[in-house]
Design a protein around this motif. Structure first.
Motif, PDB file in Angstrom:
ATOM      1  N   THR A   1      54.734  44.944  40.527  1.00  0.00           N
ATOM      2  CA  THR A   1      53.532  45.489  41.154  1.00  0.00           C
ATOM      3  C   THR A   1      52.298  44.696  40.740  1.00  0.00           C
ATOM      4  OG1 THR A   1      54.504  47.703  41.174  1.00  0.00           O
ATOM      5  CG2 THR A   1      52.114  47.558  41.443  1.00  0.00           C
ATOM      6  N   VAL A   2      51.498  44.332  41.722  1.00  0.00           N
ATOM      7  CA  VAL A   2      50.234  43.629  41.471  1.00  0.00           C
ATOM      8  C   VAL A   2      49.115  44.659  41.546  1.00  0.00           C
ATOM      9  CG1 VAL A   2      48.680  41.821  42.293  1.00  0.00           C
ATOM     10  CG2 VAL A   2      51.157  41.521  42.506  1.00  0.00           C
ATOM     11  N   ILE A   3      48.248  44.648  40.530  1.00  0.00           N
ATOM     12  CA  ILE A   3      47.122  45.576  40.542  1.00  0.00           C
ATOM     13  C   ILE A   3      45.815  44.787  40.601  1.00  0.00           C
ATOM     14  CG2 ILE A   3      48.363  47.377  39.298  1.00  0.00           C
ATOM     15  CD1 ILE A   3      46.505  46.631  36.891  1.00  0.00           C
ATOM     16  N   PRO A   4      44.772  45.392  41.143  1.00  0.00           N
ATOM     17  CA  PRO A   4      43.479  44.707  41.211  1.00  0.00           C
ATOM     18  C   PRO A   4      42.758  44.766  39.864  1.00  0.00           C
ATOM     19  CG  PRO A   4      43.279  46.894  42.135  1.00  0.00           C
ATOM     20  CD  PRO A   4      44.732  46.708  41.788  1.00  0.00           C
ATOM     21  N   SER A   5      41.997  43.744  39.600  1.00  0.00           N
ATOM     22  CA  SER A   5      41.155  43.732  38.410  1.00  0.00           C
ATOM     23  C   SER A   5      39.999  44.707  38.593  1.00  0.00           C
ATOM     24  CB  SER A   5      40.599  42.327  38.185  1.00  0.00           C
ATOM     25  OG  SER A   5      39.628  42.332  37.173  1.00  0.00           O
ATOM     26  N   ILE A   6      39.554  45.287  37.490  1.00  0.00           N
ATOM     27  CA  ILE A   6      38.378  46.163  37.544  1.00  0.00           C
ATOM     28  C   ILE A   6      37.118  45.408  37.111  1.00  0.00           C
ATOM     29  CG2 ILE A   6      39.792  48.209  37.157  1.00  0.00           C
ATOM     30  CD1 ILE A   6      38.514  48.352  34.304  1.00  0.00           C
ATOM     31  N   THR A   7      37.215  44.096  36.881  1.00  0.00           N
ATOM     32  CA  THR A   7      36.077  43.346  36.332  1.00  0.00           C
ATOM     33  C   THR A   7      34.881  43.248  37.267  1.00  0.00           C
ATOM     34  OG1 THR A   7      37.132  41.243  36.950  1.00  0.00           O
ATOM     35  CG2 THR A   7      37.430  42.005  34.677  1.00  0.00           C
ATOM     36  N   ASP A   8      35.052  43.424  38.563  1.00  0.00           N
ATOM     37  CA  ASP A   8      33.887  43.444  39.450  1.00  0.00           C
ATOM     38  C   ASP A   8      33.075  44.725  39.267  1.00  0.00           C
ATOM     39  OD1 ASP A   8      34.160  40.941  40.537  1.00  0.00           O
ATOM     40  OD2 ASP A   8      35.223  41.614  42.326  1.00  0.00           O
ATOM     41  N   ILE A   9      33.728  45.777  38.798  1.00  0.00           N
ATOM     42  CA  ILE A   9      33.060  47.056  38.546  1.00  0.00           C
ATOM     43  C   ILE A   9      32.621  47.158  37.093  1.00  0.00           C
ATOM     44  CG2 ILE A   9      33.317  49.576  38.609  1.00  0.00           C
ATOM     45  CD1 ILE A   9      35.583  49.086  40.717  1.00  0.00           C
ATOM     46  N   VAL A  10      33.510  46.747  36.197  1.00  0.00           N
ATOM     47  CA  VAL A  10      33.265  46.812  34.748  1.00  0.00           C
ATOM     48  C   VAL A  10      33.537  45.419  34.164  1.00  0.00           C
ATOM     49  CG1 VAL A  10      33.877  48.011  32.612  1.00  0.00           C
ATOM     50  CG2 VAL A  10      34.100  49.203  34.787  1.00  0.00           C
ATOM     51  N   PRO A  11      32.520  44.553  34.133  1.00  0.00           N
ATOM     52  CA  PRO A  11      32.733  43.171  33.685  1.00  0.00           C
ATOM     53  C   PRO A  11      33.351  43.033  32.293  1.00  0.00           C
ATOM     54  CG  PRO A  11      30.588  43.392  34.704  1.00  0.00           C
ATOM     55  CD  PRO A  11      31.147  44.781  34.577  1.00  0.00           C
ATOM     56  N   GLN A  12      33.051  43.972  31.382  1.00  0.00           N
ATOM     57  CA  GLN A  12      33.573  43.858  30.025  1.00  0.00           C
ATOM     58  C   GLN A  12      35.079  44.081  29.939  1.00  0.00           C
ATOM     59  OE1 GLN A  12      31.278  45.977  31.135  1.00  0.00           O
ATOM     60  NE2 GLN A  12      31.310  47.944  30.082  1.00  0.00           N
ATOM     61  N   ALA A  13      35.742  44.425  31.023  1.00  0.00           N
ATOM     62  CA  ALA A  13      37.201  44.573  31.033  1.00  0.00           C
ATOM     63  C   ALA A  13      37.908  43.226  31.043  1.00  0.00           C
ATOM     64  CB  ALA A  13      37.632  45.389  32.250  1.00  0.00           C
ATOM     65  N   VAL A  14      37.163  42.152  31.131  1.00  0.00           N
ATOM     66  CA  VAL A  14      37.753  40.818  31.270  1.00  0.00           C
ATOM     67  C   VAL A  14      38.743  40.488  30.155  1.00  0.00           C
ATOM     68  CG1 VAL A  14      35.873  39.538  30.122  1.00  0.00           C
ATOM     69  CG2 VAL A  14      37.270  38.418  31.858  1.00  0.00           C
ATOM     70  N   PHE A  15      38.420  40.805  28.922  1.00  0.00           N
ATOM     71  CA  PHE A  15      39.327  40.461  27.830  1.00  0.00           C
ATOM     72  C   PHE A  15      40.536  41.393  27.792  1.00  0.00           C
ATOM     73  CE2 PHE A  15      35.323  38.543  26.447  1.00  0.00           C
ATOM     74  CZ  PHE A  15      35.757  37.226  26.339  1.00  0.00           C
ATOM     75  N   TYR A  16      40.324  42.673  28.079  1.00  0.00           N
ATOM     76  CA  TYR A  16      41.455  43.599  28.137  1.00  0.00           C
ATOM     77  C   TYR A  16      42.467  43.151  29.196  1.00  0.00           C
ATOM     78  CZ  TYR A  16      38.584  47.008  25.524  1.00  0.00           C
ATOM     79  OH  TYR A  16      37.826  47.658  24.590  1.00  0.00           O
ATOM     80  N   GLU A  17      41.966  42.811  30.374  1.00  0.00           N
ATOM     81  CA  GLU A  17      42.873  42.448  31.463  1.00  0.00           C
ATOM     82  C   GLU A  17      43.554  41.109  31.217  1.00  0.00           C
ATOM     83  OE1 GLU A  17      41.284  45.092  35.156  1.00  0.00           O
ATOM     84  OE2 GLU A  17      40.649  42.999  35.125  1.00  0.00           O
ATOM     85  N   ASN A  18      42.849  40.149  30.654  1.00  0.00           N
ATOM     86  CA  ASN A  18      43.497  38.883  30.309  1.00  0.00           C
ATOM     87  C   ASN A  18      44.589  39.105  29.267  1.00  0.00           C
ATOM     88  OD1 ASN A  18      42.454  36.166  31.491  1.00  0.00           O
ATOM     89  ND2 ASN A  18      40.630  37.452  31.323  1.00  0.00           N
ATOM     90  N   GLU A  19      44.350  40.014  28.334  1.00  0.00           N
ATOM     91  CA  GLU A  19      45.351  40.341  27.325  1.00  0.00           C
ATOM     92  C   GLU A  19      46.576  40.996  27.954  1.00  0.00           C
ATOM     93  OE1 GLU A  19      44.999  43.662  24.173  1.00  0.00           O
ATOM     94  OE2 GLU A  19      44.319  41.811  23.194  1.00  0.00           O
ATOM     95  N   MET A  20      46.362  41.958  28.861  1.00  0.00           N
ATOM     96  CA  MET A  20      47.475  42.609  29.550  1.00  0.00           C
ATOM     97  C   MET A  20      48.324  41.575  30.290  1.00  0.00           C
ATOM     98  SD  MET A  20      45.664  45.829  31.415  1.00  0.00           S
ATOM     99  CE  MET A  20      45.047  47.256  30.568  1.00  0.00           C
ATOM    100  N   LYS A  21      47.648  40.666  30.929  1.00  0.00           N
ATOM    101  CA  LYS A  21      48.322  39.644  31.730  1.00  0.00           C
ATOM    102  C   LYS A  21      49.104  38.670  30.848  1.00  0.00           C
ATOM    103  CE  LYS A  21      47.247  36.014  35.037  1.00  0.00           C
ATOM    104  NZ  LYS A  21      46.186  35.119  35.460  1.00  0.00           N
ATOM    105  N   GLU A  22      48.458  38.174  29.821  1.00  0.00           N
ATOM    106  CA  GLU A  22      49.080  37.143  28.996  1.00  0.00           C
ATOM    107  C   GLU A  22      50.140  37.678  28.036  1.00  0.00           C
ATOM    108  OE1 GLU A  22      47.755  33.571  25.937  1.00  0.00           O
ATOM    109  OE2 GLU A  22      46.266  34.508  27.222  1.00  0.00           O
ATOM    110  N   LEU A  23      49.869  38.780  27.387  1.00  0.00           N
ATOM    111  CA  LEU A  23      50.795  39.279  26.373  1.00  0.00           C
ATOM    112  C   LEU A  23      51.924  40.130  26.941  1.00  0.00           C
ATOM    113  CD1 LEU A  23      48.351  40.194  23.470  1.00  0.00           C
ATOM    114  CD2 LEU A  23      49.601  38.055  23.852  1.00  0.00           C
TER     115      LEU A  23
END
Length: 121
Positions: free
Chosen positions: A70-92
């Motif tokens: 399942t592909v989910i959309p990033s929330i970074t356009d709404i909450v920019p500070q989620a960038v590191f959380y989402e990169n972590e979810m993706k990479e780890l």
């Protein structure tokens, strides 16, 4: 003596397609993203996005349970500070997140093993 506050703590399970709407709802209510994390459990991802209200001490976690494909959309356009959380979810963990505002392309961490936390116990 200090007042004892019993804040509301809620875990709300939502479908993946409802994520952006719910995040916008929390932002419009004045809540801030306090954490986001992923867990790989029994062949599925559990994604948690937690929001806090610093006035009422309310704490709401949006929980999404998805298959690995399942592909989910990033929330970074709404909450920019989620960038590191989402990169972590993706990479780890290998979560498929599209349209991260600043996508580190799995180079946020210097790790030898690809998606090291996608394995089960």
């Amino acid at each position: 003596m200090a007042e004892v506050i019993h804040p509301l703590e809620v875990i709300e399970e939502i479908p993946a397609e409802g994520l952006l709407g719910k995040v916008m709802e929390k932002k419009n209510a004045g809540m801030r993203l306090s954490q986001a994390c992923a867990v790989y459990n029994e062949g599925k991802y559990e994604l948690s996005y937690s929001f806090a209200d610093d006035t009422t001490y309310e704490y709401v976690t949006l929980r999404i349970v998805i298959d690995p494909e399942t592909v989910i959309p990033s929330i970074t356009d709404i909450v920019p500070q989620a960038v590191f959380y989402e990169n972590e979810m993706k990479e780890l963990f290998g979560v498929k997140i599209e349209m991260i505002r600043l996508d580190y392309q799995n180079k946020l961490y210097r790790i030898e093993k690809e998606t090291p936390f996608k394995e089960e116990g």
